[in-house]
Design an enzyme around this catalytic site. Sequence first.
Site, PDB file in Angstrom:
ATOM      1  N   ALA A   1       1.168 -11.662   3.474  1.00  0.00           N
ATOM      2  CA  ALA A   1      -0.030 -10.836   3.597  1.00  0.00           C
ATOM      3  C   ALA A   1      -0.158  -9.843   2.439  1.00  0.00           C
ATOM      4  O   ALA A   1       0.697  -9.759   1.559  1.00  0.00           O
ATOM      5  CB  ALA A   1      -0.005 -10.095   4.934  1.00  0.00           C
ATOM      6  N   HIS A   2      -1.244  -9.080   2.482  1.00  0.00           N
ATOM      7  CA  HIS A   2      -1.570  -8.148   1.399  1.00  0.00           C
ATOM      8  C   HIS A   2      -0.514  -7.059   1.226  1.00  0.00           C
ATOM      9  O   HIS A   2       0.053  -6.548   2.177  1.00  0.00           O
ATOM     10  CB  HIS A   2      -2.945  -7.510   1.637  1.00  0.00           C
ATOM     11  CG  HIS A   2      -3.068  -6.779   2.938  1.00  0.00           C
ATOM     12  ND1 HIS A   2      -2.653  -5.486   3.112  1.00  0.00           N
ATOM     13  CD2 HIS A   2      -3.569  -7.171   4.127  1.00  0.00           C
ATOM     14  CE1 HIS A   2      -2.900  -5.103   4.344  1.00  0.00           C
ATOM     15  NE2 HIS A   2      -3.452  -6.117   4.997  1.00  0.00           N
ATOM     16  N   ASN A   3      -0.237  -6.752  -0.048  1.00  0.00           N
ATOM     17  CA  ASN A   3       0.665  -5.668  -0.440  1.00  0.00           C
ATOM     18  C   ASN A   3       2.122  -5.883  -0.065  1.00  0.00           C
ATOM     19  O   ASN A   3       2.930  -4.949  -0.108  1.00  0.00           O
ATOM     20  CB  ASN A   3       0.188  -4.324   0.118  1.00  0.00           C
ATOM     21  CG  ASN A   3      -1.111  -3.868  -0.512  1.00  0.00           C
ATOM     22  OD1 ASN A   3      -2.189  -4.114   0.041  1.00  0.00           O
ATOM     23  ND2 ASN A   3      -1.033  -3.224  -1.671  1.00  0.00           N
TER      24      ASN A   3
END
Length: 343
Positions: free
Chosen positions: A241-243
């Site tokens: 997922a993001h980051n």
Amino acid sequence: MKFTANQIAEILNGEIVGNSEAVVSKLSKIEEGEEGSLTFLSNPKYTNYVHSSNASVCIVNKDFEPKENTSVTLIKVEDSYEAFSKLLGYYEEFKKTKKLGVEDPHFMGEDVSLGEDIYIGAFSYIGNNAKIGNKVSIHPNSYIGDNVEIGDNTVIYPGSKVFSDCIIGENCVLHGGVIIGADGFGFTPNDKGVFTKVPQTGNVIIEDDVDVGAATTIDRATLGSTIIRKGVKLDNQIQIAHNVEIGEHTAIAAQTGIAGSTRIGKHCIIGGQVGIVGHIKIGDHVRIQAQTGVGKNVKDGQAIQGSPALGYSDFNKSYVHFRNLPKIVNQLNSIEKKISKDE
């Protein structure tokens, strides 16, 4: 392609026991060895196959001594598994027909920088301002977005997508159907429970020597970058997922999901179907067994298992009791009945 035992021994710096002119032209598992094939022995459980195998050449460890006569030519090396893996690399290189040039039809955007000795397959899309390094191979039906950078010697297999502004390092491999830089799962509900999308304005950075398995997805950051560090190995069908940040030389097996903003350390081994919540930190040299659910920080060097995760040894001890739970319940019931009668 045919090789003699002598040629193979030279590549591996091995010692030949048997016919140095034995010829092989294919590879086989030791239990399925046939004349003209090359195999190896690494697992002691398969030792007996050395004596019965029809393979022509077998790679073994230096300390291996056959218990009986064998017609198989042996090549003794320090580590048979490592040596065989090295040979597989040579075999793959021989098999490959290196394609060069740009096939038609394709789309090439404005101000694209192309390195030397590249291959761009048919039906590929290269966006504006993309930078493609030397000896890069982009196979058919691939998408490379605007401002993407791809380092030297990287291979992108058919059907992969690298969305805008993402950076791929040198010597990377993206297998079929990989998606790099899709939007992170960012939505926020209002007071009526209606979700509004949060723009995902960051990118994905993949450093050098990273392998990404088929159909794996790595989401772009909301702000900043999702980062996959040098030497990471990702199996098929993984969701990152993001980051998220994954440390150097960590390996992750198939169907693992990692939620947003989690940090994973260096040299970790993560089994298949592991679920990791967001906004936690997993230390270096951590081992996570398959199907584990990780819901909190994990310190350096820990081995964990279970859902929610326990220490690996604690999980195994608990599992023994869990398997015996019906028996334990029956024993407790018997004790209660006996106490009741005594009263």
